[in-house]
Enzyme design. Structure first.
Site, PDB file in Angstrom:
ATOM      1  N   HIS A   1      41.163  26.128  71.826  1.00 41.81           N
ATOM      2  CA  HIS A   1      39.980  26.679  72.212  1.00 41.81           C
ATOM      3  C   HIS A   1      38.748  25.872  71.435  1.00 41.81           C
ATOM      4  O   HIS A   1      37.551  26.416  71.836  1.00 41.81           O
ATOM      5  CB  HIS A   1      39.995  28.045  72.104  1.00 41.81           C
ATOM      6  CG  HIS A   1      39.469  29.007  73.358  1.00 41.81           C
ATOM      7  ND1 HIS A   1      38.514  28.491  74.049  1.00 41.81           N
ATOM      8  CD2 HIS A   1      39.897  29.832  73.613  1.00 41.81           C
ATOM      9  CE1 HIS A   1      37.938  29.283  74.792  1.00 41.81           C
ATOM     10  NE2 HIS A   1      38.836  30.338  74.769  1.00 41.81           N
TER      11      HIS A   1
ATOM     12  N   ASP B   1      50.600  20.752  91.301  1.00 42.11           N
ATOM     13  CA  ASP B   1      51.739  20.177  91.721  1.00 42.11           C
ATOM     14  C   ASP B   1      51.799  18.788  91.297  1.00 42.11           C
ATOM     15  O   ASP B   1      50.960  17.844  91.572  1.00 42.11           O
ATOM     16  CB  ASP B   1      51.664  20.159  93.153  1.00 42.11           C
ATOM     17  CG  ASP B   1      52.884  19.435  93.749  1.00 42.11           C
ATOM     18  OD1 ASP B   1      53.491  18.868  93.168  1.00 42.11           O
ATOM     19  OD2 ASP B   1      52.870  19.390  95.108  1.00 42.11           O
TER      20      ASP B   1
END
Length: 449
Positions: free
Chosen positions: A157, A380
């Site tokens: 982060h 995908d």
């Protein structure tokens, strides 16, 4: 579930020229974010009429990852102090593992604590004591006996927020499918430090204050709740008021979970404490002109609301309005005050206010991050969209009171991954009013992803 590591290697950017690039400066927003890893796992089940070649998939992922790191080269580097990212040749750890059993069987009875076994060996949601030696991104490719895939990542982060990882994954998936995914305006990659220039000397008390908001020693647990389309629509209707005619699903769900978390805390402690809601705001979409998702860094800040009513009943529409009001404060004028060399002064005033509230010892902080609309459920790599997306449920003993909202890919249903004090979470899990809308950890078939 038994996980066996089969290989470890490091993936570097495809071009050697990347290693010659200048250090990537952090913004002062990056500097304020406590260093910790946020995990995410993409599950791809194999249908009966498809075939996954694990060797081909591994090779395809590594080659396309290398090309993607050419674009997102800071994710390949290491921090230098709390000022910049450099040493891009250090690369991204890429681990491969075999998992016994069938993925579809595991998804029938999801055990959240076991998800951590599928992660790279970097503990999530733990404030790092020595971030300089830690990678910005680590990947683990898990292949089940049935051929199913769990692609897991730990994302630092320090420079990776939800927009960054979303843009990175879309680029990686595009390269994996054999299509060009070059960034159209590479100069905007570094926009964060130009707009929010780093502090050469960050006051230590600010860093410790930010850590104290999210990391507090205790006994915390994470649970997963699903709100189906009907539940979401009903809560959006209940959150309406004259002040807020069209609440979003994120606002309605945030208000609902916030309300019942407060009630659970009141049941556990016997008192209703002042409550602070912090919502992570994506500044890219608030800027004029807007910044692209691929602008790397924590281009976020926190919209803050305080609830300190003596009323016995907590009204959902009141909380939803507070959530909207805090977000509306992030207007163009306010964002302009955050930019440039004077921006840190504005942020520091807010941090000081929260620190003063926290120092009194009786206020409770609840953080929310909405991953809705980031299209993570559409990633995908060439073998279909993920069947499910998980956020591992075994948190560190110091990560407190935080909720992630994310889509599950069908019928506008939303998952909430809720981390609370263990006693409060048990009460939430057994609250009939809460469970009238939230299904606790439903199995794969019920979710119907």
């Amino acid at each position: 579930m038994e996980v066996r590591i089969t290989s470890r290697e490091t993936i570097q950017p495809y071009s050697r020229e990347v290693h010659l690039l200048k250090p990537f400066k952090l913004s002062f927003l990056d500097q304020l974010i406590p260093p910790n890893y946020v995990p995410v796992i993409f599950f791809y089940t194999r249908s009966s009429d498809s075939y996954f070649d694990s060797a081909q998939i591994s090779s395809q992922l590594k080659k396309s990852l290398s090309k993607t790191l050419n674009q997102f080269y800071p994710l390949s580097g290491r921090p230098i102090g709390n000022f910049c990212i450099d040493h891009y040749e250090e690369g991204v750890p890429f681990i491969e593992a075999r998992v016994n059993g069938c993925l579809s069987d595991y998804l029938q009875f999801i055990e959240l604590e076991k998800l951590n076994q599928l992660l790279p060996p970097f503990e999530p949601f733990l404030c790092l004591s020595d971030p300089a030696v830690q990678p910005q991104l680590a990947v683990q490719l898990n292949i089940f006996d049935c051929g199913g895939i769990a692609l897991a990542m730990c994302c630092s982060h320090k420079i990776i927020d939800a927009s960054t990882i979303s843009a990175f994954l879309r680029s990686w998936a595009t390269f994996s499918q054999g299509t060009n995914a070059e960034i159209p305006h590479p100069d905007l990659l570094k926009a964060s430090s130009r707009l929010f220039p780093p502090m050469h000397s960050m006051p230590p008390n600010f860093l410790s204050s930010m850590e104290s908001f999210w990391f507090k020693e205790g006994r915390y647990k994470t649970r997963r709740f699903v709100f189906d389309a009907n539940a979401v629509a009903t809560l959006m209707f209940k959150a309406k008021s004259k002040r807020l005619e069209h609440p979003s699903r994120a606002e309605a769900l945030t208000a609902f979970i916030w309300k019942y978390a407060m009630l659970a805390s009141r049941s556990a402690s016997g008192i209703l404490k002042p409550s602070v809601l912090t919502q992570a705001m994506n500044l890219r979409r608030k800027m004029k002109p807007q910044l692209p998702d691929y602008s790397i860094g924590n281009l976020i800040w926190f919209a803050t609301s305080i609830y300190n009513s003596g009323k016995k009943d907590i009204e959902l529409h009141d909380l939803a309005y507070l959530a909207r009001e805090a977000v509306n404060n992030f207007n163009t004028d306010y964002l302009e005050t955050l930019q440039g060399d004077e921006g840190f002064k504005v942020i520091s005033e807010q941090v000081n206010q929260l620190t003063e509230l926290a120092s009194k010892g009786n206020a409770e902080f609840y953080g929310f991050s909405s991953w809705l609309n980031f299209r993570l459920h559409e990633v995908d790599f060439g073998w279909g969209k993920p069947s499910w997306l998980g956020i591992p449920g075994l948190v560190s003993p110091a990560f407190t009171n935080f909720t992630f909202l994310k889509e599950i890919g069908q019928d506008k249903a939303v998952e909430a991954w809720v981390t609370l004090d263990e006693k409060c979470l048990v009460m939430l899990e057994h609250d009939p009013e809460f469970l009238a809308f939230a299904s606790p950890n439903p199995h794969y078939d019920k979710v119907k992803i």
